[in-house]
Design an enzyme around this catalytic site. Sequence first.
Site, mmCIF file in Angstrom:
data_model
loop_
_atom_site.group_PDB
_atom_site.id
_atom_site.type_symbol
_atom_site.label_atom_id
_atom_site.label_comp_id
_atom_site.label_asym_id
_atom_site.label_seq_id
_atom_site.Cartn_x
_atom_site.Cartn_y
_atom_site.Cartn_z
ATOM 1 N N GLU A 103 -17.097 -21.855 4.952
ATOM 2 C CA GLU A 103 -16.840 -23.267 4.657
ATOM 3 C C GLU A 103 -15.466 -23.688 5.165
ATOM 4 O OE1 GLU A 103 -16.659 -26.044 0.585
ATOM 5 O OE2 GLU A 103 -16.473 -23.864 0.442
ATOM 6 N N LYS A 151 -21.958 -31.462 2.367
ATOM 7 C CA LYS A 151 -21.878 -30.935 1.003
ATOM 8 C C LYS A 151 -22.207 -32.034 -0.005
ATOM 9 C CE LYS A 151 -18.771 -27.977 -1.757
ATOM 10 N NZ LYS A 151 -17.457 -27.282 -1.712
ATOM 11 N N CYS A 193 -21.324 -23.786 -0.535
ATOM 12 C CA CYS A 193 -20.526 -23.317 -1.681
ATOM 13 C C CYS A 193 -21.064 -23.874 -3.006
ATOM 14 C CB CYS A 193 -19.050 -23.661 -1.467
ATOM 15 S SG CYS A 193 -17.916 -22.678 -2.481
#
Length: 552
Positions: free
Chosen positions: A45, A113, A149
């Site tokens: 990430e 994200k 994540c």
Amino acid sequence: MADRFRMTLAQLNPVVGDLAGNAAKAREAWEAAREAGADMVALPEMFITGYNAQDLVMKPAFHTAAIEAVRQLAKDCAEGPAMAIGGPWIEGVELYNAYFILRGGNIVSTVLKHHLPNETVFDEVRIFDSGPIGGPYSVCNTRIGSPICEDAWHEDVAETLAETGAEFLLVPNGSPYYRGKFDTRINHMVARVIETGLPLIYLNMVGGQDDQVFDGASFALNPGGALAVQLPAFDACLSHVDLERGETGWRILPGEMAVLPGDYEQDYRVMVESLRDYCGKTGFKKVLLGLSGGVDSAIVATIAADALGPENVRCVMLPSEYTSAGSLEDAEAVAKALGCRYDYVPISGPRAAVTEALAPLFEGLKPDLTEENIQSRLRGLLLMAMSNKFGEMLLTTGNKSEVAVGYATIYGDMAGGYNPIKDLYKTRVFEACRWRNANHRDWMMGPPGEVIPPRVIEKPPSAELRPDQKDSDSLPEYADLDRLLDILIEQDGSIADCVAAGFDRATAQKVERLIYLSEYKRFQSAPGVRLTKKAFWLDRRYPIVNRWRDPS
């Protein structure tokens, strides 16, 4: 014949802001993947910017340059495996935490994200916009889903990816260490595997960034949750992970199975790596510290020697008339055992000069904490002078117990650039010393064997600022103090909780008062590595002006 897919996992250490350097690491990983016949190389990430870049990533010139660096990577890596890499992305006026798939010279897919963490060290809600939950992307002969994540800590993103055709999951992470984090991660990922029925590859970065250390320990899980691959903790590495598709879908073939270190080794490694990277990424090659003969400065000297090499550590004893002969002997013994430079700079003369200068103003007043603090501040002054003169970063040596209750002198022993034990309670300092004496690893640059004499660990702690002083004169014994601090800080407990645990109410209230009164000191203290979810700085943010006290 069954289908095969080879993915190269790049568990690497980026530097925040070093776009060119991070891109070069990505290209090297891609070249290794190409030589290994991989279909894809994956990086963590926000790798192109480094992580956690905080408000830097909101600066238009910076995120524009980062996006251009990703586009250039796509052109540089056109002929060979696909590359997956994290970075910022702009759509209109919205800024996203994105994961890019590069192939054939272009960015062919962009994952945004969705779940933005807004707790502990993360402020992503104020930095990024939340992206929509998307579907999988195609690489070669398969469709891959990449929850970024935090997205993998929630069930909705992974389930949507599975429902829209993902055949396995690749989770890119910038996940920093805290004690017990690995178990938390793997429990969440096993849940995603069981919910979706898909294999999952969890890729984490390594390296230190300010107070955080990213501990790697990337892994891969097969359907049902069985561990197929375990990469080492803390070490940068490339690993080629092979998947095979049969009648029931993809399975990850057995691969590297590194053994993860135990709790005390993890904490110690984090302190070493944080200092090593903090110095390496800011340009410091050498450090110095005041070596008092006590346990805190002894463990900091040992951490420094292991991080940078003993030849790059200067230990300075600055005795006053209250410094015992035992402390002088112990300090020199630690420096000699580590192989560090040892300097001796008495402060009796400067202290007498300051006392004389203040005598007319202090006439008729009894000596008190003021005179004790003069000693500490003189030491800070002299150490900072050496830091300036020699270009060596000064380390501070206050443990979390002292930092919590203000048992440290602002502009004195709190002076310095970094504190490796800022999040380590005193009782764990003792254990860290014992662990290091009994263990040596190849990532340690200091010598093996007993480097901290047992008498340093066993003697009653003292600041030695007045005759026969002991820390227990003004504080509970550290075993009790640390239990109280655990309740009040780590557990966010109340005075009633302290009493229920068997502590005297007045003692608990005194400790609570000291915690709140010391907030202004912590506000000005040096950064230090994070070991827990309640580290002082980003994890625990309290007002300096605060009249509230727990009435329970």
